[in-house]
Design a protein around this motif. Structure first.
Motif: not given
Ligand code: FAD
Ligand code: UDP
Length: 407
Positions: A4-32
């Motif tokens: 229930k705590d996830y702010d974001m779901i990213v489908v796919g762990s290629g460079f597209a997905g990994a980059t969005v996930a990393q930035i949103c987690a590290a810079n915005k503190g989101e749960n991904v």
């Protein structure tokens, strides 16, 4: 982390997905939560050691290159680089000719004397260090330049493009052959970008480092279509269908306490980097793609060919052979090579859609899908598949960085 705590779901762990996930987690503190269909991260850039200890690229050779300092600096947070400048040769008869066709290729084809004259003419007409797409060069009104263009067209582009796309160079999007323009210079490198190289410990390790974050959970072996549906502008998820066995270790865990066997709305952001036609159950028909078959072979000799990649531009059914140790500088007694056979994508078991076939008709077909997705305010399409575009790694990382900033 509880589902229930996830702010974001990213489908796919290629460079597209990994980059969005990393930035949103590290810079915005989101749960991904990252959901990946394959048994590994890094998408098509995945690499691994084969049984002979040689680092191979399972889905085709990947060389990082960019002019963007921003992208280079960003990725350098997760890897060091092996300093490698990519050079390619084409096997034409018994000769290996530098590709893209450049002034060195000109000398090899026309000999010292004649090439000096032609060199002057090309530089005068186009300028030194310029790039001229083959389809442009063919339009020249100078008969000698036209003859060079015909040579390049026949010996570098025609058969390779027929193998790769099943169509002639003039029948496909000009931007595609424009990726490998004739180079009016003595530079033998395939890319002229400021930064180029290979991640020192490989792409998989690089992406693993991106996803190693206390607010990112990655789940492998999970096709998102098996756990979600799109309905009336809403993303619905059946959390109980995620198997905890598939959670990648080393980052955040997943807690499904309270999940029931029903589809419930997910209100967070949903970033999709897979094929958009499949997300919408192919309702407007399957988007056309080209796929590849990769045949690997180990050879008990220290070296196989003169460069990491040799393009077969006039003969054979395969387009190119990659010799991996030459990409990474590995010192091994034997060598692993790979032949690439292009074909039409039929969505058969194990086939992967690699190249969108961009043309007016297919782009319009894609638009139908994208317009439908626009009705889902929390769904974002990102990546080579999701956007039906021909992105290089740097371009998709940049696009993902921009999206992450706006979310
Ligand atoms: P992908 O890497 O395809 O990642 C998408 C991910 O989504 C995959 O892991 C997939 O399994 C997952 N997925 C899809 N559907 C679902 C689903 N339903 N559920 C869960 N997960 C799903 N670029 C360069 O810069 N240099 C190169 O030398 C280079 N060489 C290339 C060679 C080849 C043969 C190819 C095909 C591409 C090459 N590229 C190169 C381009 C590079 O591969 C792409 O830019 C990059 O992989 C795009 O990343 P992505 O995240 O958009 O897509
Ligand atoms: N191409 C060609 N001969 C070559 C290299 C490239 O005809 O020796 C054409 C071909 O149509 C190919 C396109 O140029 O699809 C782009 O080549 P690139 O190397 O960028 O393709 P990729 O590495 O993305 O497969």
């Amino acid at each position: 982390m509880n589902f229930k705590d996830y702010d974001m779901i990213v489908v796919g762990s290629g460079f597209a997905g990994a980059t969005v996930a990393q930035i949103c987690a590290a810079n915005k503190g989101e749960n991904v939560l990252v959901i990946e269909k394959r048994g590994h991260v890094a998408g098509n850039c995945y690499d691994e050691y084969d049984k002979h200890g040689i680092m191979i690229h399972k889905y085709g050779p990947h060389i990082f290159h960019t002019n963007s300092k921003e992208v280079h600096d960003y990725l350098s947070n997760f890897t060091q680089w092996y300093d490698y400048s990519h050079e390619v040769v084409a096997k034409v008869g018994d000769e290996y000719l530098p590709v893209p066709f450049n002034l060195n290729t000109l000398r090899e084809v026309y000999g010292e004397k004649k090439s000096e004259e032609l060199r002057g003419k090309l530089i005068e007409k186009y300028g030194y260090a310029t790039k001229v797409p083959i389809l442009e060069l063919r339009k020249s009104d100078d008969p000698e330049i036209c003859a060079i263009a015909e040579f390049v067209y026949e010996n570098i582009f025609l058969k390779y493009t027929m193998k790769q796309w099943g169509q002639k160079p003039e029948e496909i999007d000009p931007a595609v052959t424009g990726r490998v323009p004739v180079l009016i210079s003595d530079d033998n490198r395939y890319f002229q970008d400021l930064y180029q190289g290979m991640p020192l410990e490989g792409y998989t390790k690089l992406v693993e480092n991106m996803l190693k974050n206390e607010t990112i959970t990655t789940v492998l072996n999970t096709d998102v279509k098996d756990i979600m549906m799109l309905k009336d502008g809403k993303v619905l998820i059946n959390w109980s269908r995620i198997s905890l066995e598939n959670v990648l270790e080393g980052a955040a865990t997943l807690d499904l306490d309270g999940a029931t066997d029903e589809y419930v709305p997910f209100e967070g952001q949903f970033i999709f980097t897979g094929p958009t036609d499949e997300l919408l159950d192919l309702k407007y028909g399957r988007l056309p793609y080209r796929t590849l078959r990769f045949d690997f072979e180990y050879i008990d000799e220290p070296e196989y060919q003169p460069r990491a990649v040799v393009n077969y531009t006039v003969s054979e059914d395969f387009t190119r052979i990659t010799e991996f140790k030459k990409l990474t500088g590995q010192d091994t007694p034997g060598t692993t090579i790979m032949r690439e056979y292009p074909m039409s994508y039929e969505a058969k078991d194990g086939q992967i859609p690699y190249y969108a076939i961009m043309n007016e008709k297919n782009n319009a077909n894609y638009r139908q899908y994208a317009d439908e997705i626009a009705k889902y305010p929390n769904v974002f399409l990102l990546g080579r598949l999701a956007e039906y575009k021909y992105y290089n790694i740097d371009a998709i990382v940049l696009k993902a960085m921009e999206l992450a900033e706006t979310l």
